[in-house]
Design a protein around this motif. Sequence first.
Motif, short mmCIF file in Angstrom:
data_model
loop_
_atom_site.label_atom_id
_atom_site.label_comp_id
_atom_site.label_asym_id
_atom_site.label_seq_id
_atom_site.Cartn_x
_atom_site.Cartn_y
_atom_site.Cartn_z
N UNK A 1 0.85 -1.17 0.00
CA UNK A 1 0.00 0.00 0.00
C UNK A 1 0.90 1.24 0.00
N UNK A 2 0.52 2.27 -0.77
CA UNK A 2 1.31 3.49 -0.85
C UNK A 2 0.46 4.72 -0.64
N UNK A 3 1.13 5.87 -0.57
CA UNK A 3 0.42 7.14 -0.40
C UNK A 3 0.86 8.08 -1.51
N UNK A 4 -0.11 8.74 -2.10
CA UNK A 4 0.17 9.76 -3.10
C UNK A 4 -0.90 10.82 -3.00
N UNK A 5 -0.50 12.04 -3.03
CA UNK A 5 -1.44 13.17 -2.94
C UNK A 5 -2.34 13.03 -1.72
N UNK A 6 -1.82 12.48 -0.62
CA UNK A 6 -2.57 12.41 0.61
C UNK A 6 -3.59 11.28 0.68
N UNK A 7 -3.68 10.43 -0.34
CA UNK A 7 -4.64 9.33 -0.27
C UNK A 7 -3.91 8.00 -0.35
N UNK A 8 -4.49 6.99 0.25
CA UNK A 8 -3.90 5.66 0.22
C UNK A 8 -4.36 4.94 -1.03
N UNK A 9 -3.41 4.32 -1.72
CA UNK A 9 -3.71 3.64 -2.97
C UNK A 9 -3.05 2.26 -2.93
N UNK A 10 -3.76 1.25 -3.38
CA UNK A 10 -3.23 -0.11 -3.42
C UNK A 10 -2.82 -0.49 -4.84
N UNK A 11 -1.80 -1.34 -4.94
CA UNK A 11 -1.52 -2.07 -6.15
C UNK A 11 -1.30 -1.20 -7.39
N UNK A 12 -0.41 -0.24 -7.30
CA UNK A 12 -0.02 0.50 -8.50
C UNK A 12 1.48 0.69 -8.51
N UNK A 13 1.99 1.04 -9.67
CA UNK A 13 3.43 1.29 -9.82
C UNK A 13 3.59 2.52 -10.71
N UNK A 14 4.69 3.20 -10.53
CA UNK A 14 4.98 4.41 -11.30
C UNK A 14 6.08 4.12 -12.32
N UNK A 15 6.28 5.07 -13.21
CA UNK A 15 7.40 5.04 -14.14
C UNK A 15 8.29 6.23 -13.84
N UNK A 16 9.57 6.11 -14.19
CA UNK A 16 10.49 7.24 -14.10
C UNK A 16 11.17 7.35 -15.46
N UNK A 17 11.34 8.59 -15.92
CA UNK A 17 11.87 8.83 -17.27
C UNK A 17 12.72 10.08 -17.26
N UNK A 18 13.86 10.03 -17.97
CA UNK A 18 14.66 11.23 -18.16
C UNK A 18 13.93 12.15 -19.12
#
Length: 151
Positions: A1-18
């Motif tokens: 479980x993670x937090x983004x923008x103050x809300x708890x979110x399950x089961x997602x992943x982000x990308x990072x790019x130059x």
Amino acid sequence: MGRICGQTVDNYINLVKLSVGTESVESLTAWQHMRRQQMPDVLPRHVTRMWPKREPEILNGGSIYWVIKGVIQCRQKILRLDEVRGEDGIRRCAIVLDPEIHRTVAAPKRAFQGWRYLKVEDTPADLPKSRANDDALPDELNQALAEIGVL
């Protein structure tokens, strides 16, 4: 479980790019604004050769984190992945983005090719909205502070 923008979110992943050739968050914003006027839905996108295998997790709340001058400085929510074909007929992935760019706490990131997955627990936090318009620090200072964990 993670937090983004103050809300708890399950089961997602982000990308990072130059963001190659980008000098600042403002120049990324300006470039995307110019390019998105050419799109039928007027949404910014980044076209890449590789289609993410973890598409469901990305579309479950993921963002793309932009590395500018060796430092993660901002992110955009990923709305969808569209198939596009170039004049060469090769299938590519258009990462369609929300036009709103969220500034993040600066986090150093070494150069790499293409995009990478970025786990929720490894993502820098968003800056509070009250700091979004702060004057940017010089690139060298921003990077040095991020490297020692001050930002």
